[in-house]
Design a protein around this motif. Structure first.
Motif, mmCIF file in Angstrom:
data_model
loop_
_atom_site.group_PDB
_atom_site.id
_atom_site.type_symbol
_atom_site.label_atom_id
_atom_site.label_comp_id
_atom_site.label_asym_id
_atom_site.label_seq_id
_atom_site.Cartn_x
_atom_site.Cartn_y
_atom_site.Cartn_z
ATOM 1 N N LYS A 104 0.813 -1.216 0.000
ATOM 2 C CA LYS A 104 0.000 0.000 0.000
ATOM 3 C C LYS A 104 0.846 1.265 0.000
ATOM 4 O O LYS A 104 0.409 2.299 -0.423
ATOM 5 N N GLY A 105 2.093 1.190 0.494
ATOM 6 C CA GLY A 105 2.951 2.363 0.524
ATOM 7 C C GLY A 105 3.551 2.700 -0.834
ATOM 8 O O GLY A 105 4.089 3.782 -1.025
ATOM 9 N N PRO A 150 10.939 1.134 -4.451
ATOM 10 C CA PRO A 150 11.442 2.259 -5.233
ATOM 11 C C PRO A 150 11.308 3.579 -4.483
ATOM 12 O O PRO A 150 10.421 3.736 -3.641
ATOM 13 N N GLU A 151 12.185 4.507 -4.811
ATOM 14 C CA GLU A 151 12.144 5.822 -4.167
ATOM 15 C C GLU A 151 11.110 6.728 -4.812
ATOM 16 O O GLU A 151 10.669 7.695 -4.204
ATOM 17 N N ASP A 170 14.027 -0.607 -14.804
ATOM 18 C CA ASP A 170 14.218 0.846 -14.742
ATOM 19 C C ASP A 170 12.994 1.585 -14.198
ATOM 20 O O ASP A 170 12.578 2.613 -14.747
ATOM 21 N N GLY A 171 12.401 1.074 -13.138
ATOM 22 C CA GLY A 171 11.274 1.748 -12.498
ATOM 23 C C GLY A 171 9.947 1.606 -13.216
ATOM 24 O O GLY A 171 8.972 2.251 -12.861
#
Length: 196
Positions: A104-105, A150-151, A170-171
């Motif tokens: 959820k975050g 991931p940031e 790559d995200g």
């Protein structure tokens, strides 16, 4: 001829029904890799038993491929520390529509950048969810399972016809919509009340 035609048709239906037998296991009409390269509608109209068997095959394959270098085709390629690897496998009893709290975050972006849009019409074969809703649940579940934190926000793209189920590079998380129909075959909403 008209008098015995209905009897002949009834006999033919009886023979065909008997050949199908209730105890016969469901057989996939195509391999998992073939199913992934077809439009998702092919999976939507497969029987729930066939889709469940294919989901179990995907889970078995994910365990076999886990951690391998993704030089050959793997079902779940991810980039990790500059390498392309097969993601950690998952159990065939894992409900990918039940995202854990950890998922959820995560910030997800499901709006199409330039590719295919996620359809928002609800589908019975997706446990009553839309492809977009199902993709969000599967994305959260798999990213949490793989330990990916991931940031920034993760772009979730629709990748119909791709030779893989889900890829994270790559995200960007690319989900093959045919895989969503396989994943929907497992879980409480997909099982008869007597089995729950």
């Amino acid at each position: 001829m008209r008098r015995w035609l209905p009897g002949l048709l009834l006999s033919l239906v009886s023979v065909l029904t008997a050949c199908g037998g209730a105890g016969t296991p469901a057989r996939a009409t195509m391999s998992v890799r073939q199913a992934l390269t077809h439009p998702p509608e092919f999976m939507e109209f497969e029987s729930p038993a066939t889709r469940l068997e294919m989901f179990r095959e995907v889970a078995r394959q994910s365990d076999l491929e886990a951690g391998q270098a993704a030089q050959a085709l793997v079902l779940f390629p991810i980039s990790q520390d500059g390498e392309l690897l097969a993601a950690p496998g998952f159990d065939a009893r894992m409900d990918l529509f039940q995202a854990p709290d950890a998922g959820k975050g995560l910030q997800l972006v499901l709006e199409a950048r330039a590719g295919e849009r996620w359809p928002e019409d609800r589908r019975e074969s997706l446990q009553g969810l839309s492809e977009r809703e199902a993709a969000e649940l599967v994305a959260r579940t798999l990213l949490a399972h793989w330990g990916i934190q991931p940031e920034s926000a993760v772009q979730v793209d629709r990748a119909s016809g791709a030779p893989y189920a889900v890829a994270y590079v790559d995200g960007i998380l690319r989900i093959n919509p045919a895989f969503l129909y396989l994943a929907a075959a497992y879980g409480p909403a997909s099982m008869p009340a007597a089995l729950q």
